[in-house]
Design an enzyme around this catalytic site. Sequence first.
Site, PDB file in Angstrom:
ATOM      1  N   LEU A  61       0.858  -1.202   0.000  1.00  0.00           N
ATOM      2  CA  LEU A  61       0.000   0.000   0.000  1.00  0.00           C
ATOM      3  C   LEU A  61       0.890   1.246   0.000  1.00  0.00           C
ATOM      4  O   LEU A  61       0.911   2.028   0.953  1.00  0.00           O
ATOM      5  CB  LEU A  61      -0.933  -0.025   1.218  1.00  0.00           C
ATOM      6  N   ARG A  78       5.939  -6.797 -10.362  1.00  0.00           N
ATOM      7  CA  ARG A  78       6.997  -7.410 -11.160  1.00  0.00           C
ATOM      8  C   ARG A  78       6.715  -8.903 -11.237  1.00  0.00           C
ATOM      9  O   ARG A  78       6.262  -9.506 -10.253  1.00  0.00           O
ATOM     10  CB  ARG A  78       8.380  -7.198 -10.507  1.00  0.00           C
ATOM     11  N   GLU A 111       9.965 -11.655 -18.991  1.00  0.00           N
ATOM     12  CA  GLU A 111       9.435 -10.798 -20.071  1.00  0.00           C
ATOM     13  C   GLU A 111      10.485 -10.596 -21.165  1.00  0.00           C
ATOM     14  O   GLU A 111      11.660 -10.441 -20.840  1.00  0.00           O
ATOM     15  CB  GLU A 111       9.080  -9.426 -19.506  1.00  0.00           C
ATOM     16  N   HIS A 164       3.065  -5.632 -20.055  1.00  0.00           N
ATOM     17  CA  HIS A 164       3.703  -4.664 -19.139  1.00  0.00           C
ATOM     18  C   HIS A 164       3.392  -3.220 -19.564  1.00  0.00           C
ATOM     19  O   HIS A 164       4.279  -2.457 -19.918  1.00  0.00           O
ATOM     20  CB  HIS A 164       5.227  -4.891 -19.077  1.00  0.00           C
TER      21      HIS A 164
END
Length: 308
Positions: free
Chosen positions: A141, A221, A250, A268
């Site tokens: 948060l 991520r 990725e 992404h």
Amino acid sequence: MPEPDANLEKNFIIHRLDKATDKHALVAEVGPRIQGIVSAVGKNPVTADIMRQCPQLKIVSGFGVGYDNIDTGYAAENGIIVTNTPDVLNEEVADTALALLLATLRLIPQADRFVREGKWLKGGFPLSPTLRDRKAGIVGLGRIGKAIAKRLEAFGVSVAYHGRRKQDDISYPYYGTIKELAAVVDTLIIIIPGGKETYHAVNADVLKALGPDGVLINVARGTVVDEQALITALKNKTILAAGLDVFEKEPQVPQELIDLDNTVLLPHIGSASVHTRNAMGNLVVKNIEAFFSGKAPLTPVPETPWSK
Ligand code: NDP
């Protein structure tokens, strides 16, 4: 980005590693003269090895708020300042997180494909799960996590959170572990930094705790989630669905995730609008310009604080 690139080129001599055919040769040739590096997540990580080949390096200005692609340990030990681009992307990434959540629950990409493939002519689209009555758990948060929470509140969704510590000025319920949070919610939204500390923080145990109605949204991520454990949970329906903007390797996305019908997969694009990428690029340039005019860079990361 054309605008920040043009501004950078006004005051600096630029060598483009991303456009070099032989990257090793370019670093070997120009490394001894390099004083600043501009880097983007996922393109050419700024490793200790690269920095070692640039003995005059003073600043690495990262394009992105996450900087797990930059070896900040080596930078800190060698007096190199690392900067990132916080805040300017909060709203965009939070928008993406909500878009991904709604797309995953309401089967929006599947419905779009249904129309395009002419299947509507043969019958109606199946009923979907819903955001109604959901309980969301935000893992991280922080700046973006809070922007996501604000949106969830507007959608009438309850919010709880996990971080390394409870935040005194926050009234949402706090849980000390991701597993504890996962056990009390049915929608887990991941928005913590990547890197060694959070590697596979979302594992098979967490997914089991999330349960059969559980939806996982990862806009953080890829390394934060154990992708194999996630594939198993999605295949066995021990969780309901996943919406993923990021992946472990990725741009490689496991075929198993592509083949599943309970996933929504994005390349992404959390911050990827022209507006926000320009804002990020401009901050990259402002950090570099401030530093080389002897002023404090605007947004140094905590690992390499600015001291004149
Ligand atoms: P912040 O630093 O503001 O927030 C990070 C939050 O994560 C904090 O609340 C922090 O709380 C918590 N946190 C940090 N480390 C841990 C840990 N080891 N375990 C549990 N909680 C942790 O960052 P932002 O909100 O600006 O960005 C968050 C991340 O989102 C970025 O690092 C980046 O990787 C990702 N991102 C992804 C994008 C995309 O395109 N998909 C775009 C932009 C960002 P506490 O300190 O209490 O632990």
